[in-house]
Scaffold this active site. Structure first.
Site, PDB file in Angstrom:
ATOM      1  N   LEU A 234       0.865  -1.323  -0.097  1.00 46.15           N
ATOM      2  CA  LEU A 234       0.088  -0.037   0.023  1.00 46.15           C
ATOM      3  C   LEU A 234       0.908   1.156  -0.014  1.00 46.15           C
ATOM      4  O   LEU A 234       1.533   1.635   0.993  1.00 46.15           O
ATOM      5  CB  LEU A 234      -0.901   0.016   1.285  1.00 46.15           C
ATOM      6  CG  LEU A 234      -1.862  -1.103   1.277  1.00 46.15           C
ATOM      7  CD1 LEU A 234      -2.608  -1.024   2.466  1.00 46.15           C
ATOM      8  CD2 LEU A 234      -2.793  -1.231  -0.012  1.00 46.15           C
ATOM      9  N   ASP A 235       1.048   1.871  -1.073  1.00 47.69           N
ATOM     10  CA  ASP A 235       2.040   2.886  -1.260  1.00 47.69           C
ATOM     11  C   ASP A 235       1.612   4.090  -0.593  1.00 47.69           C
ATOM     12  O   ASP A 235       0.487   4.507  -0.882  1.00 47.69           O
ATOM     13  CB  ASP A 235       2.254   3.123  -2.822  1.00 47.69           C
ATOM     14  CG  ASP A 235       3.238   4.155  -3.110  1.00 47.69           C
ATOM     15  OD1 ASP A 235       4.490   4.137  -2.921  1.00 47.69           O
ATOM     16  OD2 ASP A 235       2.669   5.363  -3.870  1.00 47.69           O
ATOM     17  N   ALA A 236       2.207   4.951  -0.081  1.00 47.38           N
ATOM     18  CA  ALA A 236       2.112   6.291   0.343  1.00 47.38           C
ATOM     19  C   ALA A 236       0.725   6.345   1.256  1.00 47.38           C
ATOM     20  O   ALA A 236      -0.104   7.150   1.387  1.00 47.38           O
ATOM     21  CB  ALA A 236       2.091   7.234  -0.412  1.00 47.38           C
TER      22      ALA A 236
END
Length: 397
Positions: A234-236
């Site tokens: 889960l990017d950023a």
């Protein structure tokens, strides 16, 4: 009394996210339909460990390895088969979708593989032999994507998908990882609007207050699982939910979205894992374990700066003290230890662990070794070092 069935659990998540949303039941059923899950499934097994210290992953771009006349993803599979047998259990391929900037993290189309790299069958082939980690770039997408172009035209899909604010709003408390202006003025069919850009103006933040955005990413998540992705990064994610007047970082709704995604994922594929990319101070980072009901894994972001500091100073006291202070991971969760990434060495995770003088000394040493420093803007307008952009090989000269 037994545990609530899946539909009820999803409805509870949605209540925490959206409050008294009138169509909560309808939305819950829609999310389950998108994930192809029955509403009366019993709770998934809790506390099961799907990873151990024996697992090791390599991180790579889809085109890090090139061979004439061959698509890069095919070359990558050949390399993994020929040279890593018995050494690796998995591979993290950085965004392999069509993109417009930031080396893949400004996604144009989440459902496709970048034609320059290969196609879904290449991804399937890698996933059939290795645990595959892929990025769900969930906070923002490309300013050149169909979604954003439709937002400008006030058309679907895209209408209402992006977070907007006014330059007159008090945004002084917002915590960001960049120094560029937060808002970008755009001309739309509804007049001039200012879209929110946490990272850069080609990476426009999505508005999860709109349930349609949540539905889109639920569908994308199912698509990735169908194509063999086992580990969803889960990017950023920490920047996902925004509320004016707040830091817009680690808000309760963000944590609840992670809990919802975990509920959906663990029912769709029992051994799938969520890992949160939260390049923030240590205590905040650990909060993404929740009560063993959020991320299965969190990046151990404090390890890289402390390890490099130890090796360049010859003093292991900070590293040792940090390791001794870390709480053991609960059942079904684990720390994802890493020593380098595509972003370099994060400095926020060392806040409170290294003194300001020690951080400055580390930064200076890395600059002498050829490293560059990226900055973030503080509330008072000052710029503060955010990451040291350097390869580990150079950092350990």
């Amino acid at each position: 009394m037994g545990q609530p069935l899946l539909l009820e659990r999803v409805e509870r998540h949605l209540e925490e996210i959206y409050g008294e949303y009138a169509d909560r039941g309808t939305l819950a059923r829609r999310l389950l339909d998108l994930m192809r899950l029955e509403p009366d499934i019993a709770p998934a097994a809790h506390g099961v460990n799907h990873w151990s210290q024996r697992d090791a992953l390599v991180i790579t771009y889809g085109d890090s390895l090139l061979r004439a006349g061959e698509k890069p993803l095919h070359t990558l599979k050949r390399f993994l088969d020929d040279y890593t047998e018995g050494l690796l259990s998995g591979v993290h391929i950085l965004p392999f979708y069509p993109w417009s900037s930031d080396d893949g993290f400004a996604v144009l189309d989440y459902s496709s593989v970048n034609e320059a790299l290969g196609e879904w069958r290449d991804i399937n082939a890698i996933a059939s032999d290795y645990d595959l980690m892929a990025d769900l770039v969930i906070n923002h997408c490309s300013g050149r994507s169909l979604w954003f172009q439709n937002f400008l035209r006030d058309e679907e899909p895209g209408r209402g998908y992006f977070f907007t604010a006014s330059p007159a709003d008090d945004l002084s408390a917002v915590v960001r990882p960049r120094t560029s202006p937060l808002l970008r003025a755009v001309d739309t069919a509804l007049g001039e609007q200012h879209v929110w850009c946490t990272f850069g103006h080609d990476q426009v933040d999505l508005d999860f207050r709109n349930p349609e955005v949540l539905c889109q990413f639920t569908s994308i998540l199912r698509h990735y699982l169908d194509n063999g992705v086992r580990v969803i990064r889960l990017d950023a994610i920490a920047f996902l939910w925004k509320e004016l007047g707040s830091t817009c970082l680690n808000l309760p709704q963000t944590h609840e979205v992670v809990r919802l995604l975990r509920t959906l994922v663990e029912h769709a594929r029992a051994d799938a894992l969520l890992i949160t990319e939260t390049n923030i101070p240590n205590r905040e980072n650990l909060s993404y374990f929740g009560n063993a009901n959020e991320a299965h894994c969190v990046y151990n972001f404090s390890l890289p700066p402390l390890l490099v500091n130890t090796l360049v100073t010859g003093d292991c006291s900070h590293l040792k003290n940090w390791m001794m202070s870390m709480p053991p991971a609960q059942g079904g969760t684990c720390y994802f230890n890493f020593i380098a990434s595509h972003d370099g060495i994060g400095l926020r995770p060392a806040e409170g662990l290294l003194s300001e003088e020690e951080l400055q000394a580390l930064i200076h040493t890395m600059q002498v070794f050829g490293g560059h420093v990226s900055y973030r803007a503080l509330e008072d307008g000052r710029d503060k070092p955010y990451e040291i952009n350097i390869a580990l090989f150079d950092a350990l000269r």
